[in-house]
Write a protein that holds these residues in place. Structure first.
Motif, PDB file in Angstrom:
ATOM      1  N   LEU A 192       7.546  -0.977   5.266  1.00  0.00           N
ATOM      2  CA  LEU A 192       6.795   0.043   4.542  1.00  0.00           C
ATOM      3  C   LEU A 192       7.767   0.921   3.765  1.00  0.00           C
TER       4      LEU A 192
ATOM      5  N   LEU B 224       2.810  -0.677   1.880  1.00  0.00           N
ATOM      6  CA  LEU B 224       3.460  -1.944   2.167  1.00  0.00           C
ATOM      7  C   LEU B 224       4.473  -2.326   1.090  1.00  0.00           C
TER       8      LEU B 224
ATOM      9  N   ALA C 161       6.133  -8.273   3.903  1.00  0.00           N
ATOM     10  CA  ALA C 161       5.882  -8.703   5.282  1.00  0.00           C
ATOM     11  C   ALA C 161       6.375 -10.130   5.429  1.00  0.00           C
TER      12      ALA C 161
ATOM     13  N   ILE D 277       7.247  -6.128   9.228  1.00  0.00           N
ATOM     14  CA  ILE D 277       6.552  -5.485   8.119  1.00  0.00           C
ATOM     15  C   ILE D 277       7.398  -4.309   7.635  1.00  0.00           C
TER      16      ILE D 277
ATOM     17  N   ALA E 133      -3.212  -1.690   4.255  1.00  0.00           N
ATOM     18  CA  ALA E 133      -1.934  -1.801   4.957  1.00  0.00           C
ATOM     19  C   ALA E 133      -1.114  -0.540   4.662  1.00  0.00           C
TER      20      ALA E 133
END
Length: 615
Positions: free
Chosen positions: A91, A133, A136, A89, A166
């Protein structure tokens, strides 16, 4: 003795109905096509599954909504559609540029999972603020993988852009991002005129620029355009155009800026296409670089691209010679035009399409006899020798040469354009017996086999070309003036023959001692005729369909000339010119201005009085 309970038939039926209802409910519960949830449960599901419908990730949310300090833990819980071995993931911090990575891997010795938590510790180098986010990626146990992103980072899903669950809030007083600092103003880059693709120039910034979001504005109202460039169109004429932008840079907060407006947007003049609209003629535009604002110190490059149906590539360059394909008789429209581009480096300063040169006709007499597209003058001397005086693409004479002999028996000789429709210009002559002879040109200043195309033409005291008129759909023909002053038009057909019987197009033409075709002298795209009276008045007539109209006097004092005729475009400026040979043998060239008037004159030769024919 065993004792049984006594049950009534109605009770038996009620029990059976309950069993069947339970079985049916179980089937519906396990059917993927018929899952029903109470309204409250549906609301919770929507709140939980914030990810757009996707076969990869089913849910994704931060494990905590509390602010996370340095050394604290970012934990992202996820659920995927099939057993997975790894999840990554990405960010971004409050700058929307700097990336941080959270990862989960299948435990050593464990099995692939459909849910888990991707974890990362907050570092001292992580700026304070919200981490959201970016993307992903899940790696499934079957070897496949899938990556998903919010819309602002390239996804096309209609779901929410932000994926608020998220996300994490990080506190780090030692590293708080500040807005970026604009050092030079933003501005709209590009000439404020239609046809130009303008660009949003963000200026310079203390922290540089990673990327930006754009919003174009027309007259203070947001436009639908949201990219870095903008196409100035006719809808923008008279308007002021500006843009707003949000600038992103690593280690800085997103920072908004507004540019200064440019305009009002103008519609630049469309250049005209000069020259005869005929196969083989030389076309050019009247575009001038002086019309364009070229930045100081810049070098401007002008390019021409010739266009028109059929939409095939044509040779580029400042000039163009139409071909038979430009006549495009199978199309509802046929024309040629020039796209003129002025550029300096990567910048386009102007992009404009010229006016159309419509209805391209058969090859015109003014495009010359030797095939180079420039006008030529032919002469016959007293011994019957026919000579060619060619001109150059820059204007002016080239060396003459003899192209025939034995022409002294002809009572009339004239250039006929492409009478036989083979793409090459021809010459027509009439002998003393009234026979009309076609001398087809070979396109190089020579001849193909001659042939007779008519008899009885001695009823006309003047015979001359009707090349490329509107009377016959752009094909060549011949005019004859009889003793009564009636002007007759004879159309041609493919191969060089003439239709039987002419068509009267005017009367009173015996007022002139000289009549000749002048090409498109006034620049309206239509053939013109000229006539000189014995008193020296020079008249111009416009061909209009099957009649001749718009007569006007365009000169006086022409009685001083022994001969007057059309010269084509002698000085290569795209306009038709007229010559006059005075009684001392000097040739005077009168330069047309393309609008039915004159642009001066000059003497271009001597010794022309000894010829018995000049055409």
């Amino acid at each position: 003795m065993t004792k049984y309970s006594t049950l009534s038939p109605g009770r038996h039926l009620r029990i059976l109905a309950a069993v069947l209802t339970a079985m049916l409910a179980g089937l519906l519960l396990h059917s993927p096509a018929a899952v029903a949830l109470p309204s409250e449960a549906q609301s919770l599901a929507v709140e939980s599954y914030v990810w757009p419908p996707d076969p990869a990730f089913l849910s994704m949310a931060a494990a905590t909504t509390a602010t996370i300090p340095v050394s604290g833990e970012m934990r992202m819980n996820f659920t995927v559609a099939r057993p997975a071995t790894r999840v990554q993931i990405v960010l971004v911090d409050a700058s929307q540029v700097t990336e941080r990575f959270l990862s989960w891997k299948q435990p050593v010795g464990g099995e692939p999972q459909v849910s888990g938590s991707a974890v990362r510790s907050v570092q001292a180098s992580d700026a304070e603020g919200k981490y959201t986010l970016r993307e992903a990626t899940v790696y499934f146990a079957d070897g496949s993988n899938a990556t998903i992103r919010p819309k602002k980072f390239g996804a096309s899903s209609p779901a929410t852009d932000d994926f608020p669950k998220a996300a994490f809030d990080v506190t780090n007083p030692a590293l708080r991002l500040q807005p970026n600092v604009n050092l030079t103003p933003a501005y709209v880059e590009g000439s404020p005129e239609t046809g130009i693709w303008a660009r949003a120039n963000l200026g310079s910034w203390k922290g540089g620029v990673s990327h930006a979001d754009y919003q174009w504005v027309r007259d203070g109202v947001d436009h639908e355009r949201k990219t870095y460039d903008y196409d100035f169109s006719s809808f923008d004429v008279g308007s002021l155009i500006s843009f707003r932008a949000v600038v992103y840079a690593s280690d800085y907060l997103p920072t908004a800026i507004v540019s200064k407006a440019v305009g009002p947007i103008i519609q630049p003049r469309r250049p005209k296409v000069l020259g005869e609209g005929a196969v083989g003629s030389i076309l050019r535009t009247d575009f001038s670089l002086a019309e364009v604002a070229v930045p100081s110190g810049a070098t401007a490059v002008v390019k021409h691209r010739w266009v028109g149906p059929p939409y095939a590539e044509r040779p580029g360059g400042a000039t163009y010679r139409p071909t038979p394909q430009d006549q495009a008789h199978g199309y509802s429209e046929h024309y040629v035009a020039a796209e003129v581009t002025v550029s300096s480096g990567w910048d386009t300063l102007r992009l404009v399409t010229s006016e159309w040169k419509e209805n391209i006709k058969d090859s015109h007499w003014s495009s010359g006899f030797d095939g180079d597209g420039t006008t030529d003058v032919l002469t016959r001397d007293r011994s019957g020798i026919l000579s060619l005086y060619p001109t150059s693409v820059q204007g002016g004479w080239q060396a003459p040469r003899a192209i025939g002999q034995g022409w002294s028996e002809m009572t009339s000789i004239f250039k006929a354009g492409d009478l036989d429709r083979d793409g090459k210009n021809d010459v027509v002559a009439r002998d003393a017996a009234g026979r009309l002879i076609l001398y087809p040109g070979n396109g190089q200043g020579g001849w193909l086999q001659q042939r007779q195309i008519g008899t009885g033409w001695n009823v006309f005291n003047t015979v001359f070309s009707a090349t490329s008129t509107t009377i016959d759909g752009g094909h060549s023909g011949i005019y004859g003036r009889d003793a009564n002053g009636t002007l007759w038009h004879f159309a041609s057909y493919s191969g060089g023959g003439l239709t039987y019987g002419g068509y009267p197009v005017g009367t009173g033409w015996n007022m002139f001692n000289t009549v000749f075709p002048a090409g498109d002298f006034n620049g309206d795209g239509v053939e013109d005729l000229m006539g000189r009276t014995p008193s020296g008045l020079l008249y111009s007539y416009r061909l209009n369909g099957d009649k001749i109209d718009q007569r006007q006097v365009i000169g006086v004092g022409w009685q001083v000339m022994a001969r007057v005729g059309a010269a084509g475009d002698f000085n290569a400026d795209g306009h038709q010119d007229v010559y006059g040979i005075d009684y001392s043998g000097r040739m005077h060239m009168y330069y047309g201005n393309g609008a039915g008037g004159w642009r001066g004159s000059s003497v271009v030769g001597w010794g022309w009085g000894g010829f018995t024919a000049v055409f």
